[in-house]
Design a protein around this motif. Structure first.
Motif, mmCIF file in Angstrom:
data_model
loop_
_atom_site.group_PDB
_atom_site.id
_atom_site.type_symbol
_atom_site.label_atom_id
_atom_site.label_comp_id
_atom_site.label_asym_id
_atom_site.label_seq_id
_atom_site.Cartn_x
_atom_site.Cartn_y
_atom_site.Cartn_z
ATOM 1 N N SER A 101 0.837 -1.201 0.000
ATOM 2 C CA SER A 101 0.000 0.000 0.000
ATOM 3 C C SER A 101 0.873 1.252 0.000
ATOM 4 O O SER A 101 0.480 2.297 -0.534
ATOM 5 C CB SER A 101 -0.927 0.010 1.222
ATOM 6 O OG SER A 101 -1.894 -1.020 1.124
ATOM 7 N N LYS A 167 -3.206 -2.715 -10.321
ATOM 8 C CA LYS A 167 -3.777 -1.426 -9.917
ATOM 9 C C LYS A 167 -3.833 -0.399 -11.049
ATOM 10 O O LYS A 167 -4.883 0.243 -11.243
ATOM 11 C CB LYS A 167 -2.994 -0.854 -8.729
ATOM 12 C CG LYS A 167 -3.556 0.474 -8.231
ATOM 13 C CD LYS A 167 -2.742 1.026 -7.064
ATOM 14 C CE LYS A 167 -3.279 2.377 -6.612
ATOM 15 N NZ LYS A 167 -2.467 2.952 -5.508
ATOM 16 N N LEU A 171 -7.341 1.371 -12.226
ATOM 17 C CA LEU A 171 -7.579 2.815 -12.187
ATOM 18 C C LEU A 171 -7.926 3.345 -13.576
ATOM 19 O O LEU A 171 -8.839 4.161 -13.737
ATOM 20 C CB LEU A 171 -6.346 3.540 -11.640
ATOM 21 C CG LEU A 171 -5.927 3.217 -10.200
ATOM 22 C CD1 LEU A 171 -4.700 4.037 -9.811
ATOM 23 C CD2 LEU A 171 -7.061 3.483 -9.219
ATOM 24 N N ASP A 177 -11.011 3.713 -8.052
ATOM 25 C CA ASP A 177 -10.192 4.911 -7.930
ATOM 26 C C ASP A 177 -9.311 4.702 -6.701
ATOM 27 O O ASP A 177 -9.343 3.634 -6.083
ATOM 28 C CB ASP A 177 -11.052 6.179 -7.822
ATOM 29 C CG ASP A 177 -12.054 6.118 -6.669
ATOM 30 O OD1 ASP A 177 -11.806 5.372 -5.690
ATOM 31 O OD2 ASP A 177 -13.080 6.814 -6.732
ATOM 32 N N GLU A 178 -8.502 5.686 -6.344
ATOM 33 C CA GLU A 178 -7.560 5.501 -5.236
ATOM 34 C C GLU A 178 -8.275 5.128 -3.938
ATOM 35 O O GLU A 178 -7.843 4.228 -3.210
ATOM 36 C CB GLU A 178 -6.722 6.769 -5.029
ATOM 37 C CG GLU A 178 -5.680 7.023 -6.100
ATOM 38 C CD GLU A 178 -4.513 6.041 -6.053
ATOM 39 O OE1 GLU A 178 -4.404 5.281 -5.064
ATOM 40 O OE2 GLU A 178 -3.715 6.024 -7.007
ATOM 41 N N ASP A 179 -9.376 5.805 -3.661
ATOM 42 C CA ASP A 179 -10.087 5.548 -2.401
ATOM 43 C C ASP A 179 -10.717 4.161 -2.378
ATOM 44 O O ASP A 179 -10.617 3.437 -1.376
ATOM 45 C CB ASP A 179 -11.166 6.613 -2.174
ATOM 46 C CG ASP A 179 -10.580 7.978 -1.851
ATOM 47 O OD1 ASP A 179 -9.412 8.028 -1.418
ATOM 48 O OD2 ASP A 179 -11.285 8.988 -2.039
ATOM 49 N N THR A 182 -8.064 1.441 -2.034
ATOM 50 C CA THR A 182 -7.615 1.333 -0.639
ATOM 51 C C THR A 182 -8.612 0.533 0.183
ATOM 52 O O THR A 182 -8.233 -0.318 1.000
ATOM 53 C CB THR A 182 -7.431 2.733 -0.030
ATOM 54 O OG1 THR A 182 -6.426 3.437 -0.772
ATOM 55 C CG2 THR A 182 -6.997 2.642 1.428
#
Length: 203
Positions: A101, A167, A171, A177-179, A182
């Motif tokens: 991460s 990843k 994307l 998306d990034e959020d 995660t």
């Protein structure tokens, strides 16, 4: 060259290594020139050569760092005789997701450079002793002697590492998306051990 104090020397050396990390990750070994690293570090080429005599020497130091980061998580866990097989699985998954991460490009970088055979560091890692003779492997054989331990370990690492390799595609395609990525990785910390334990219990 004027005499350099120990503090200045350590600061300059770390500045060079930090620049090298960025440039090597961006361009790889073959695409990187020592001049690129010097420019990234904001120093002249002569000073870089004073600290690191060759691009290969600097690259090997960076690769050694990357290997420690990538394998430093898994090796102590696999060799801890005080924890159960289930606990090891949870710790390996959680540890790798935490590391990746922070450095999502790490597995791609390491695999690309190993494929190009730009470093001999991997030859010095005692995989047989630290992985194949580990407490993890012994516990797995005692629990399920019918399961090939290599397949089992690859399955854990694949489920853990591959999402970070994929990843950029996720994307780009809008799958995440990034959020949301995660959040997915946070969920996988819980889900992967469940899936792996189900493999252990299957007949």
């Amino acid at each position: 060259m004027p005499k350099i104090s120990k503090t200045e020397s350590e600061s300059t050396e770390e500045k060079i290594k930090e620049a090298a990390r960025k440039v090597f990750m961006r361009k790889g070994f073959s695409g990187t020139r020592t001049r690129d690293i010097a420019e990234e570090a904001g120093i002249n080429l002569a000073l870089l050569n004073y600290y690191f005599r060759s691009k290969q020497k600097l690259f090997d130091e960076i690769m050694q760092e990357k290997f420690k980061k990538l394998f430093g998580v898994i090796i102590p866990i696999l060799n801890d005789a005080t924890t159960s097989l289930e606990t090891k699985i949870e710790l390996v998954v959680s540890g790798y997701i935490d590391v990746l991460s922070e450095s999502a490009d790490l597995p791609i970088f390491v695999l690309n450079e190993l494929r190009k055979e730009n470093t001999s560091i991997v030859q010095n890692i005692p995989f047989d002793k630290v992985i194949f003779q580990s407490s993890f492997m012994k516990q797995l054989k005692e629990r399920r002697s019918d399961i090939n331990p290599v397949h089992f370990l690859i399955s854990i690492l694949g489920m853990t590492v591959f999402p970070f390799v994929a990843k950029p595609m996720m994307l780009f395609s809008g799958l995440a998306d990034e959020d949301s990525f995660t959040l997915l990785m946070k969920e996988r910390k819980e889900l992967i051990p469940i899936w792996v334990k189900a493999m252990l219990e299957s007949t």
